[in-house]
Scaffold this active site. Structure first.
Site, short mmCIF file in Angstrom:
data_model
loop_
_atom_site.label_atom_id
_atom_site.label_comp_id
_atom_site.label_asym_id
_atom_site.label_seq_id
_atom_site.Cartn_x
_atom_site.Cartn_y
_atom_site.Cartn_z
N LYS A 16 0.85 -1.21 0.00
CA LYS A 16 0.00 0.00 0.00
C LYS A 16 0.88 1.25 0.00
O LYS A 16 0.64 2.19 -0.75
CB LYS A 16 -0.89 -0.01 1.26
CG LYS A 16 -2.37 0.20 0.92
CD LYS A 16 -3.21 0.16 2.17
CE LYS A 16 -4.15 -1.03 2.15
NZ LYS A 16 -4.69 -1.37 3.45
N LYS A 36 -2.90 -20.40 2.68
CA LYS A 36 -3.07 -21.76 2.17
C LYS A 36 -3.88 -22.57 3.18
O LYS A 36 -3.61 -22.50 4.39
CB LYS A 36 -1.69 -22.39 1.98
CG LYS A 36 -1.60 -23.34 0.83
CD LYS A 36 -0.16 -23.81 0.67
CE LYS A 36 0.01 -24.67 -0.55
NZ LYS A 36 -0.15 -24.00 -1.81
N SER A 40 -4.61 -28.04 1.68
CA SER A 40 -3.62 -27.82 0.60
C SER A 40 -2.20 -27.96 1.11
O SER A 40 -1.31 -28.41 0.37
CB SER A 40 -3.76 -26.43 0.00
OG SER A 40 -5.03 -26.20 -0.42
N LYS A 44 0.42 -30.63 -0.41
CA LYS A 44 1.72 -30.22 -0.95
C LYS A 44 2.85 -30.98 -0.24
O LYS A 44 3.80 -31.44 -0.90
CB LYS A 44 1.90 -28.71 -0.78
CG LYS A 44 3.14 -28.17 -1.46
CD LYS A 44 3.06 -26.67 -1.63
CE LYS A 44 4.23 -26.16 -2.45
NZ LYS A 44 4.08 -24.75 -2.82
N LYS A 103 8.12 -21.64 -16.82
CA LYS A 103 8.04 -23.09 -16.57
C LYS A 103 7.64 -23.81 -17.87
O LYS A 103 7.10 -23.17 -18.78
CB LYS A 103 7.00 -23.35 -15.49
CG LYS A 103 7.48 -22.95 -14.11
CD LYS A 103 6.68 -23.67 -13.08
CE LYS A 103 7.45 -23.81 -11.80
NZ LYS A 103 6.78 -24.68 -10.85
N HIS A 111 8.67 -14.75 -8.52
CA HIS A 111 8.38 -15.13 -7.13
C HIS A 111 9.50 -14.70 -6.20
O HIS A 111 10.67 -14.94 -6.50
CB HIS A 111 8.25 -16.66 -6.99
CG HIS A 111 7.07 -17.24 -7.70
ND1 HIS A 111 6.67 -18.55 -7.57
CD2 HIS A 111 6.16 -16.69 -8.55
CE1 HIS A 111 5.60 -18.77 -8.31
NE2 HIS A 111 5.28 -17.67 -8.92
N GLU A 130 5.32 -15.93 0.49
CA GLU A 130 5.64 -15.88 -0.95
C GLU A 130 4.96 -14.67 -1.59
O GLU A 130 3.77 -14.44 -1.38
CB GLU A 130 5.17 -17.15 -1.65
CG GLU A 130 5.53 -17.16 -3.14
CD GLU A 130 5.02 -18.41 -3.86
OE1 GLU A 130 5.84 -19.27 -4.18
OE2 GLU A 130 3.80 -18.51 -4.08
P1 0O2 Z 1 -1.39 -23.10 -5.25
O1 0O2 Z 1 -2.65 -23.87 -5.30
O2 0O2 Z 1 -1.41 -22.00 -6.27
O3 0O2 Z 1 -1.04 -22.59 -3.89
P2 0O2 Z 1 9.75 -25.57 -4.60
O4 0O2 Z 1 10.60 -24.35 -4.81
O5 0O2 Z 1 9.58 -26.41 -5.83
O6 0O2 Z 1 10.15 -26.34 -3.39
P3 0O2 Z 1 7.02 -24.69 -4.95
O7 0O2 Z 1 6.17 -23.95 -3.96
O8 0O2 Z 1 6.40 -25.91 -5.57
O9 0O2 Z 1 8.33 -25.03 -4.15
O10 0O2 Z 1 7.54 -23.66 -6.04
P4 0O2 Z 1 6.96 -23.12 -7.40
O11 0O2 Z 1 7.07 -24.12 -8.48
O12 0O2 Z 1 7.67 -21.84 -7.56
O13 0O2 Z 1 5.38 -22.89 -7.18
C1 0O2 Z 1 4.87 -21.96 -6.28
C2 0O2 Z 1 3.51 -21.53 -6.73
O14 0O2 Z 1 3.57 -20.95 -8.05
C3 0O2 Z 1 2.45 -22.62 -6.86
O15 0O2 Z 1 1.91 -22.91 -5.60
C4 0O2 Z 1 1.46 -21.94 -7.81
O16 0O2 Z 1 0.68 -20.97 -7.13
C5 0O2 Z 1 2.38 -21.21 -8.76
N1 0O2 Z 1 2.72 -22.06 -9.92
C6 0O2 Z 1 3.87 -22.73 -10.14
N2 0O2 Z 1 3.85 -23.38 -11.32
C7 0O2 Z 1 2.64 -23.10 -11.88
C8 0O2 Z 1 2.03 -23.47 -13.13
O17 0O2 Z 1 2.58 -24.21 -13.97
N3 0O2 Z 1 0.76 -22.97 -13.35
C9 0O2 Z 1 0.11 -22.16 -12.46
N4 0O2 Z 1 -1.10 -21.73 -12.77
N5 0O2 Z 1 0.67 -21.82 -11.27
C10 0O2 Z 1 1.91 -22.27 -10.98
P5 0O2 Z 1 1.23 -24.32 -5.28
O18 0O2 Z 1 1.30 -24.52 -3.82
O19 0O2 Z 1 1.81 -25.40 -6.13
O20 0O2 Z 1 -0.28 -24.15 -5.72
#
Ligand code: 0O2
Length: 185
Positions: A16, A36, A40, A44, A103, A111, A130
């Site tokens: 803000k 979260k 979930s 995870k 990705k 991020h 995050e």
């Molecule tokens: P949700 O339901 O959104 O909360 P790591 O570094 O691998 O140990 P992490 O958290 O798996 O840990 O890292 P990553 O891959 O950076 O993903 C973090 C979040 O980014 C995910 O949280 C998603 O919100 C988003 N994200 C990552 N990849 C994708 C993708 O291919 N498509 C979409 N739409 N979102 C993505 P969560 O907890 O997996 O899911």
């Protein structure tokens, strides 16, 4: 979960302040936040094969508290990143730039994993959160892909291909809009 909620409030206040300071350049379109759900978190932890205990949860799950900053243009994403990096109230402990290196799915976003100080009855604690920073186009794509594929294990190769194609359109749209914005400034 209360502590994680407080960290979200702290981060929202930081953003803000940023918006107020940079209101003349329309730096940020909007901000979303989410905590979260326990379901979930467990899902995870199981997926990543972590032990289901609080130690692993606190140390390894970085996105229990999350905020998403949606910017009009890609250059704004990097301005917001810089401002967060320089902010003395938070500590950036990890960065993942899925804009420079999207990705395989086509997902693009920047991020930051940060530590936010939160005041509690027991004193100050540092909470991991995050921050996802992305453009409106990236957010549009990611929100729909999240619903259609990311959380759906029955997706066909053809759907994945089409989503990847849509991600290319999203990238081009961001580029075109940035060019237009620069022409009108
Ligand atoms: P949700 O339901 O959104 O909360 P790591 O570094 O691998 O140990 P992490 O958290 O798996 O840990 O890292 P990553 O891959 O950076 O993903 C973090 C979040 O980014 C995910 O949280 C998603 O919100 C988003 N994200 C990552 N990849 C994708 C993708 O291919 N498509 C979409 N739409 N979102 C993505 P969560 O907890 O997996 O899911």
């Amino acid at each position: 979960m209360t502590i994680y909620s407080l960290s979200i409030e702290e981060l929202k206040n930081i953003v803000k302040d940023m918006e107020v300071k940079y209101q003349n350049i329309n730096l940020i379109d909007h901000v979303k936040s989410r905590l979260k759900s326990p379901k979930s978190i467990i899902k995870k932890m199981k997926k990543k094969k972590y032990n289901l205990n609080y130690k692993e949860l606190i140390e390894k799950i970085n996105d229990i508290a999350g905020i998403r900053i949606i910017c009009p243009f890609q250059e704004n994403v990097y301005i917001v990143r810089e401002l967060l990096m320089q902010n003395p109230k938070i500590q950036v402990i990890e960065e993942k730039d899925y804009i420079q290196k999207p990705k395989k799915s086509g997902y693009a976003s920047l991020h930051l994993i940060v530590e936010v100080p939160v005041e509690t009855d027991m004193g100050k604690v540092y909470v991991k959160a995050e921050i996802q920073i992305r453009t409106m186009a990236m957010d549009f794509w990611a929100s729909l892909e999240h619903e259609l594929k990311y959380k759906n294990s029955n997706v066909t190769k053809q759907t994945s291909k089409k989503l990847l194609k849509a991600a290319k359109v999203m990238k081009k749209l961001d580029y075109e809009m940035s060019v237009l914005a620069n022409e009108t400034r």
